[in-house]
Design a protein around this motif. Sequence first.
Motif, PDB file in Angstrom:
ATOM      1  N   GLN A 135      10.488   8.952   2.965  1.00 37.76           N
ATOM      2  CA  GLN A 135      10.654   7.712   2.226  1.00 37.76           C
ATOM      3  C   GLN A 135       9.750   6.604   2.756  1.00 37.76           C
ATOM      4  OE1 GLN A 135      14.797   6.710   2.165  1.00 37.76           O
ATOM      5  NE2 GLN A 135      15.371   8.448   0.877  1.00 37.76           N
ATOM      6  N   ASP A 136       9.390   6.673   4.033  1.00 36.30           N
ATOM      7  CA  ASP A 136       8.571   5.612   4.622  1.00 36.30           C
ATOM      8  C   ASP A 136       7.117   5.683   4.172  1.00 36.30           C
ATOM      9  OD1 ASP A 136      10.751   4.644   5.891  1.00 36.30           O
ATOM     10  OD2 ASP A 136      10.238   5.411   7.878  1.00 36.30           O
ATOM     11  N   MET A 137       6.685   6.824   3.628  1.00 30.35           N
ATOM     12  CA  MET A 137       5.311   6.933   3.154  1.00 30.35           C
ATOM     13  C   MET A 137       5.285   6.506   1.692  1.00 30.35           C
ATOM     14  SD  MET A 137       2.625  10.121   3.340  1.00 30.35           S
ATOM     15  CE  MET A 137       2.976  10.894   1.774  1.00 30.35           C
ATOM     16  N   ILE A 138       4.649   5.389   1.415  1.00 32.81           N
ATOM     17  CA  ILE A 138       4.716   4.827   0.066  1.00 32.81           C
ATOM     18  C   ILE A 138       3.419   4.975  -0.700  1.00 32.81           C
ATOM     19  CG2 ILE A 138       6.460   3.167   0.798  1.00 32.81           C
ATOM     20  CD1 ILE A 138       4.278   1.022   0.658  1.00 32.81           C
ATOM     21  N   TYR A 139       2.374   5.524  -0.077  1.00 26.25           N
ATOM     22  CA  TYR A 139       1.086   5.627  -0.755  1.00 26.25           C
ATOM     23  C   TYR A 139       0.425   6.959  -0.426  1.00 26.25           C
ATOM     24  CZ  TYR A 139      -3.607   4.513  -2.412  1.00 26.25           C
ATOM     25  OH  TYR A 139      -4.800   4.541  -3.074  1.00 26.25           O
ATOM     26  N   ASN A 140      -0.457   7.374  -1.335  1.00 28.75           N
ATOM     27  CA  ASN A 140      -1.255   8.588  -1.145  1.00 28.75           C
ATOM     28  C   ASN A 140      -0.449   9.867  -1.318  1.00 28.75           C
ATOM     29  OD1 ASN A 140      -3.925   9.349  -0.880  1.00 28.75           O
ATOM     30  ND2 ASN A 140      -3.708   9.866   1.267  1.00 28.75           N
ATOM     31  N   LEU A 166      -2.158   3.983 -10.981  1.00 29.05           N
ATOM     32  CA  LEU A 166      -0.880   4.674 -10.846  1.00 29.05           C
ATOM     33  C   LEU A 166      -0.419   4.722  -9.392  1.00 29.05           C
ATOM     34  CD1 LEU A 166       1.394   6.181 -12.235  1.00 29.05           C
ATOM     35  CD2 LEU A 166       0.071   8.279 -12.021  1.00 29.05           C
ATOM     36  N   LYS A 167      -1.345   5.015  -8.482  1.00 35.39           N
ATOM     37  CA  LYS A 167      -0.960   5.131  -7.072  1.00 35.39           C
ATOM     38  C   LYS A 167      -0.467   3.794  -6.512  1.00 35.39           C
ATOM     39  CE  LYS A 167      -3.536   9.220  -5.732  1.00 35.39           C
ATOM     40  NZ  LYS A 167      -4.399   9.851  -4.717  1.00 35.39           N
ATOM     41  N   VAL A 195       3.017   3.137  -7.931  1.00 33.73           N
ATOM     42  CA  VAL A 195       4.022   3.896  -7.169  1.00 33.73           C
ATOM     43  C   VAL A 195       4.293   3.204  -5.846  1.00 33.73           C
ATOM     44  CG1 VAL A 195       4.487   6.060  -5.969  1.00 33.73           C
ATOM     45  CG2 VAL A 195       3.493   6.107  -8.258  1.00 33.73           C
ATOM     46  N   ALA A 196       3.232   2.768  -5.168  1.00 33.03           N
ATOM     47  CA  ALA A 196       3.398   2.083  -3.885  1.00 33.03           C
ATOM     48  C   ALA A 196       4.179   0.784  -4.047  1.00 33.03           C
ATOM     49  CB  ALA A 196       2.026   1.803  -3.272  1.00 33.03           C
ATOM     50  N   ALA A 197       3.985   0.094  -5.174  1.00 32.12           N
ATOM     51  CA  ALA A 197       4.684  -1.169  -5.404  1.00 32.12           C
ATOM     52  C   ALA A 197       6.192  -0.963  -5.524  1.00 32.12           C
ATOM     53  CB  ALA A 197       4.137  -1.847  -6.660  1.00 32.12           C
TER      54      ALA A 197
END
Length: 283
Positions: free
Chosen positions: A70-75, A197-198, A201-203
């Motif tokens: 959950q802590d990885m929000i990008y890529n 899109l990425k 998702v990060a937002a």
Amino acid sequence: MRKAIKFLKNIFDPKSSLYSILLGSMSFLAILISLLTLKEMKVQRELSMMPIARVQSFENVYIHVDSSCQDMIYNDEINVHKSFDNQSENPEFTNEKISDWFVLSLINIGEGSAIDIEVEWNINYKWFQEYFADLKIDEDIFKFTLDNQNIFVVNKNCSNIKSGKSAPTLSKITYSHLLSASNSSERIKINIPELILKLQVAAIKGAWLGEGQNAENLTSIPVEHQFKIKYNSVNGLEYQDTYKASVSLTSPLIETQMKSGKETIFSASYNNFIVEFIVEKLP
């Protein structure tokens, strides 16, 4: 009646003073009709060579975001659901890359071919810059930087390894030609920049990480971008259309639980989202 007939005979009498005026008027009328006919032929010829490029709507899709934690929000890796079933424990995904399905279709509804097509994206990076700054995400986890020409994203994965990515703020794509729809079923797939899109998702995941999940952030705020389509006709005329495009994400699986004190707890998957991409041609 006799007077009228006599008057007409006098007009058409070659010796009459009105005869030359009549001939001149008839000649002028014939020239005018010829000019109007030529003008109409020119308009019809131009219309027969005129391309009219139009973007078709994007169909909403269900996506699976392959998050290691959950802590990885990008890529994250992003896949499309072949079908979406709330009860399915083993959902199936396509093997397509984002560039295969995150696209818009361009068709030519005019009579002439469109050539030298150029699509220029103007992504609203400033919105993301301000949004991520407001979230105050730990820069060791995620950092977004913007300057006049490039954006920089630094992300830490679940193994505490940082990775970075940079991209130019302007994105251009060129295509050689597009035949008219009356002559061919051909269409062009315009790739929507994956960063849109990425970052979206990060937002939404960044908001969940910083604020927890609540009634307001289970759907992401639509972010408006713009893109221009420029193209030429075979006779050298130039055309340009500007479009507004907004993208948002929604979690399709939202659970609520009532706690003591009438507090409602919301929970949604960090993996599944509905992608809505709305395109509107600007005047």
